[in-house]
Scaffold this motif. Structure first.
Motif, PDB file in Angstrom:
ATOM      1  N   THR A  89       0.854  -1.178   0.000  1.00  0.00           N
ATOM      2  CA  THR A  89       0.000   0.000   0.000  1.00  0.00           C
ATOM      3  C   THR A  89       0.893   1.232   0.000  1.00  0.00           C
ATOM      4  N   PHE A  90       0.537   2.175  -0.817  1.00  0.00           N
ATOM      5  CA  PHE A  90       1.366   3.362  -0.944  1.00  0.00           C
ATOM      6  C   PHE A  90       1.083   4.317   0.199  1.00  0.00           C
ATOM      7  N   ASP A  91       2.138   4.689   0.911  1.00  0.00           N
ATOM      8  CA  ASP A  91       1.978   5.648   1.989  1.00  0.00           C
ATOM      9  C   ASP A  91       2.690   6.936   1.593  1.00  0.00           C
ATOM     10  N   PRO A  92       1.934   7.974   1.304  1.00  0.00           N
ATOM     11  CA  PRO A  92       2.545   9.216   0.802  1.00  0.00           C
ATOM     12  C   PRO A  92       3.461   9.890   1.829  1.00  0.00           C
ATOM     13  N   ASN A  93       3.313   9.532   3.114  1.00  0.00           N
ATOM     14  CA  ASN A  93       4.123  10.200   4.129  1.00  0.00           C
ATOM     15  C   ASN A  93       5.441   9.487   4.389  1.00  0.00           C
ATOM     16  N   GLU A  94       5.534   8.274   3.900  1.00  0.00           N
ATOM     17  CA  GLU A  94       6.730   7.491   4.165  1.00  0.00           C
ATOM     18  C   GLU A  94       7.906   8.001   3.318  1.00  0.00           C
ATOM     19  N   GLU A  95       9.089   7.778   3.808  1.00  0.00           N
ATOM     20  CA  GLU A  95      10.264   8.159   3.028  1.00  0.00           C
ATOM     21  C   GLU A  95      10.364   7.245   1.799  1.00  0.00           C
ATOM     22  N   GLU A  96      10.871   7.783   0.728  1.00  0.00           N
ATOM     23  CA  GLU A  96      10.968   6.997  -0.502  1.00  0.00           C
ATOM     24  C   GLU A  96      11.893   5.791  -0.310  1.00  0.00           C
ATOM     25  N   GLU A  97      11.517   4.657  -0.900  1.00  0.00           N
ATOM     26  CA  GLU A  97      12.388   3.482  -0.807  1.00  0.00           C
ATOM     27  C   GLU A  97      13.651   3.718  -1.601  1.00  0.00           C
ATOM     28  N   ARG A  98      14.768   3.241  -1.092  1.00  0.00           N
ATOM     29  CA  ARG A  98      16.022   3.449  -1.812  1.00  0.00           C
ATOM     30  C   ARG A  98      16.284   2.297  -2.769  1.00  0.00           C
ATOM     31  N   MET A  99      16.972   2.632  -3.842  1.00  0.00           N
ATOM     32  CA  MET A  99      17.352   1.581  -4.783  1.00  0.00           C
ATOM     33  C   MET A  99      18.845   1.708  -5.062  1.00  0.00           C
ATOM     34  N   ASP A 100      19.473   0.579  -5.159  1.00  0.00           N
ATOM     35  CA  ASP A 100      20.878   0.514  -5.507  1.00  0.00           C
ATOM     36  C   ASP A 100      21.124   1.249  -6.830  1.00  0.00           C
ATOM     37  N   ASN A 101      22.160   2.062  -6.860  1.00  0.00           N
ATOM     38  CA  ASN A 101      22.373   2.901  -8.040  1.00  0.00           C
ATOM     39  C   ASN A 101      22.592   2.082  -9.311  1.00  0.00           C
ATOM     40  N   GLU A 102      23.328   0.993  -9.167  1.00  0.00           N
ATOM     41  CA  GLU A 102      23.625   0.176 -10.338  1.00  0.00           C
ATOM     42  C   GLU A 102      22.343  -0.418 -10.940  1.00  0.00           C
ATOM     43  N   LEU A 103      21.484  -0.888 -10.050  1.00  0.00           N
ATOM     44  CA  LEU A 103      20.218  -1.457 -10.520  1.00  0.00           C
ATOM     45  C   LEU A 103      19.364  -0.375 -11.169  1.00  0.00           C
ATOM     46  N   ALA A 104      19.348   0.792 -10.541  1.00  0.00           N
ATOM     47  CA  ALA A 104      18.561   1.895 -11.113  1.00  0.00           C
ATOM     48  C   ALA A 104      19.049   2.198 -12.529  1.00  0.00           C
ATOM     49  N   ASN A 105      20.351   2.160 -12.724  1.00  0.00           N
ATOM     50  CA  ASN A 105      20.901   2.400 -14.055  1.00  0.00           C
ATOM     51  C   ASN A 105      20.506   1.315 -15.036  1.00  0.00           C
ATOM     52  N   GLU A 106      20.516   0.074 -14.553  1.00  0.00           N
ATOM     53  CA  GLU A 106      20.138  -1.028 -15.438  1.00  0.00           C
ATOM     54  C   GLU A 106      18.684  -0.887 -15.875  1.00  0.00           C
ATOM     55  N   ILE A 107      17.838  -0.530 -14.944  1.00  0.00           N
ATOM     56  CA  ILE A 107      16.428  -0.344 -15.293  1.00  0.00           C
ATOM     57  C   ILE A 107      16.290   0.825 -16.254  1.00  0.00           C
ATOM     58  N   PHE A 108      17.028   1.889 -15.959  1.00  0.00           N
ATOM     59  CA  PHE A 108      16.922   3.060 -16.827  1.00  0.00           C
ATOM     60  C   PHE A 108      17.374   2.742 -18.245  1.00  0.00           C
ATOM     61  N   GLU A 109      18.407   1.921 -18.334  1.00  0.00           N
ATOM     62  CA  GLU A 109      18.918   1.537 -19.650  1.00  0.00           C
ATOM     63  C   GLU A 109      17.786   0.986 -20.531  1.00  0.00           C
ATOM     64  N   LEU A 110      16.908   0.187 -19.931  1.00  0.00           N
ATOM     65  CA  LEU A 110      15.809  -0.407 -20.696  1.00  0.00           C
ATOM     66  C   LEU A 110      14.635   0.555 -20.814  1.00  0.00           C
ATOM     67  N   ASP A 111      14.584   1.505 -19.901  1.00  0.00           N
ATOM     68  CA  ASP A 111      13.470   2.447 -19.858  1.00  0.00           C
ATOM     69  C   ASP A 111      13.638   3.581 -20.867  1.00  0.00           C
ATOM     70  N   ARG A 112      14.804   3.610 -21.512  1.00  0.00           N
ATOM     71  CA  ARG A 112      15.085   4.727 -22.409  1.00  0.00           C
ATOM     72  C   ARG A 112      14.288   4.677 -23.706  1.00  0.00           C
ATOM     73  N   CYS A 113      13.586   3.589 -23.951  1.00  0.00           N
ATOM     74  CA  CYS A 113      12.816   3.455 -25.197  1.00  0.00           C
ATOM     75  C   CYS A 113      11.876   4.647 -25.362  1.00  0.00           C
ATOM     76  N   ILE A 114      11.919   5.266 -26.550  1.00  0.00           N
ATOM     77  CA  ILE A 114      11.085   6.444 -26.782  1.00  0.00           C
ATOM     78  C   ILE A 114       9.815   6.096 -27.565  1.00  0.00           C
ATOM     79  N   GLU A 115       9.557   4.832 -27.746  1.00  0.00           N
ATOM     80  CA  GLU A 115       8.327   4.379 -28.397  1.00  0.00           C
ATOM     81  C   GLU A 115       8.164   4.957 -29.799  1.00  0.00           C
ATOM     82  N   CYS A 116       9.252   4.987 -30.533  1.00  0.00           N
ATOM     83  CA  CYS A 116       9.184   5.535 -31.893  1.00  0.00           C
ATOM     84  C   CYS A 116       8.586   4.521 -32.858  1.00  0.00           C
TER      85      CYS A 116
END
Ligand code: HEM
Ligand code: SF4
Ligand code: SF4
Ligand code: FES
Lengths: 217, 265
Positions: free
Chosen positions: B125-152
């Motif tokens: 359940t999303f709690d708007p008052n809670e601090e944001e969950e942290r993510m490992d930087n390397e994993l965040a980059n890996e996800i971003f790498e795939l998220d870069r698709c611009i749907e062309c």
């Protein structure tokens, strides 16, 4: 916030057929590759000496590996073809679409697929004939093979040989790509390996045929 | 300066008089001219009825995909100096034609995203008052790498499979799902993923032609993601048949990248 899945509306187990067919296609493909490699070495033993080829053939017949293995290979070819044919563009519209795309893209891997489809059909027919002829005239001897090759079968093999090796080479490469063993980083290396391998096998095959042409009893 | 001969596909489906044809425009090439600049010049100085899509003109929005001399690509990121002086522009195939070079990629992508349920599936359940969950930087980059698709849509328009089989999800969707596959916030299991792409409209439809990989203007690692997802999905279907140690050995690790050098884009 829960996000209910719009897909999970039945409790049926997921269908495993498409996936398993894909795996079977891969496995039968690999088996045929292994068979053909073994085949090339067995037949090309005639280059070293006809007696060696006769000895090997004798071994495979005495152990019934040729008599049983031969029809099994044919079965494997047909099975592999049927499964792979699910992806072939049999409808005219599909074929036209693919052809137009390949011509417009000028893209090598897209063309290689056309080559694979064409060679598959040729091999299906020619390998069936070849296996039938060889197995119905046992025993296999260098002398008999030579008289066959000299007696008009040469053009047949000159077609079947490159077709089989091309199909095998491209299939091997594409299998690696599809299952993620050949990655973006290693693609170029593998493509080159594949050319070299295909070239070597065609060369060995041609030398074998030359040997058969020159063999006199 | 070269004179450019630009052949443009013209057709307005809404105009009953209109017939599909190619029309040639002649332009003077200017320094660092992109196809975006060329087409805008045609529209402003020669033919104001010419239809084509642009928004960001910087390879970010994905609206300017078109077939450039036979290959799908982004018009805004393609410089005329890299092309011969005869340029042929056609709309992307596969997608619905709106007119001339303009196609509707949005409707297709929306249905594709719905089919693969392109969102984080979680029971938290999303709690708007809670601090944001942290993510490992390397994993965040890996996800971003795939998220870069611009749907062309270039990868789909270049894919022989997609062109022949209209229900094929295409490399972009498989990549999109691969992005959720490595995202620990998504609680979908491999079985869930199997259900979505484990058929011939999904990952098994792909024939490994790699046109997608070779045309993608953002260099999304499509080849590697297709391989990872195919292997994962295939193994999922033989769980219980193949011994576990073998499955584990064959499994791609649950991580989007198969090769760490590729994260330098
Ligand atoms: C179990 C089945 C098979 C047996 C027992 C067999 C046996 C032989 C023999 C004895 C020869 C020498 C020529 C002759 O006697 O006619 C030969 C040649 C040849 N076979 Fe097969 N073969 C089999 C399956 C295949 C298959 C499936 C292919 C291709 C897909 C194939 C491709 C060739 C080629 C290209 C040659 C020409 C020789 C060369 O250049 O190496 N064979 N085979
Ligand atoms: S994967 Fe690449 S080609 Fe395909 S839609 Fe995304 S950015 Fe475009
Ligand atoms: S690799 Fe698969 S998705 Fe990509 S172009 Fe080929 S068939 Fe289409
Ligand atoms: S205009 Fe946005 S990607 Fe080309």
């Amino acid at each position: 916030m829960t996000s209910p899945s719009i897909r999970k509306h039945t409790d049926n187990a997921p269908v495993v057929v498409p996936s398993r067919l894909d795996i079977i296609q891969a496995i039968t493909g690999v088996l045929l590759i292994l068979f053909l490699w073994a085949h090339v070495f067995l037949v090309s033993s005639v280059i070293i000496s006809p007696a060696l080829m006769n000895g090997i053939a004798d071994f495979f017949e005495r152990t019934y590996m040729a008599q049983i293995g031969g029809p099994l290979v044919l079965l494997l070819i047909v099975y592999h073809f049927l499964i792979a044919a699910r992806k072939m563009p049999f409808r005219a519209s599909e074929f036209m679409t693919f052809w137009r795309n390949a011509r417009s893209l000028r893209h090598k891997d897209t063309w290689l697929w056309v080559v694979q489809v064409v060679t598959a059909i040729v091999i299906l027919v020619m390998a069936s004939i070849h296996i039938y002829v060889v197995l119905s005239t046992l025993p296999i001897t260098a002398e008999q093979s030579a008289s066959r090759v000299q007696g008009g079968w040469l053009p047949f093999f000159l077609i079947l040989l490159p077709m089989a090796e091309l199909h095998l080479g491209i299939g091997f490469y594409r299998l690696g790509v599809k299952y993620g063993y050949i990655t973006r980083a290693s693609r170029h290396v593998w493509q080159r390996n594949e050319y070299v391998l295909t070239g070597i096998f065609i060369l060995i095959g041609l030398l074998t045929l030359v040997r058969f042409m020159l063999l006199t009893n | 300066m070269r004179k450019l001969n630009i052949d443009v596909f013209r057709y307005n489906p809404l105009d009953p008089e209109s017939k599909p044809h190619m029309q040639t425009f002649v332009l003077d090439e200017t320094p660092s001219m992109t196809l975006f600049i060329a087409l805008t010049q045609i529209r402003e100085t020669i033919d104001p009825t010419l239809m084509f899509d642009f928004c960001c003109r910087a390879g970010i929005c994905g609206s300017c995909g078109m077939v450039i001399n036979g290959r799908p690509g982004l018009a805004c990121s393609t410089q005329t100096k890299d092309l011969p002086d005869h340029i042929v522009l056609q709309p992307l195939p596969f997608f619905k034609l709106l007119g001339d070079l303009s196609v509707d990629t949005g409707t297709w992508f929306r249905q594709a995203w719905e089919r693969i349920e392109s969102w984080i599936h979680t029971d938290k359940t999303f709690d708007p008052n809670e601090e944001e969950e942290r993510m490992d930087n390397e994993l965040a980059n890996e996800i971003f790498e795939l998220d870069r698709c611009i749907e062309c849509g270039c990868c789909v328009a270049a894919c022989g499979t997609a062109l022949m089989r209209k229900d094929f999800l295409g490399a972009t969707s498989i990549n999109r799902l691969a992005r959720f596959y490595i995202d620990p916030r998504d609680h979908r299991t491999e079985e869930d993923f199997y259900e979505i792409i484990g058929d011939d409209n999904g990952v098994f439809g792909c024939m490994g032609l790699l046109a997608c990989e070779d045309v993608c203007p953002k260099k999304i690692p499509l080849q590697d993601q297709l391989g990872i997802m195919r292997r994962m999905t295939a193994l999922q279907s033989v769980r219980g048949i193949v011994p576990k140690f073998l499955l584990d050995r064959l499994s791609p690790r649950r991580c989007g990248c198969s090769c760490s050098e590729q994260h330098n884009d």
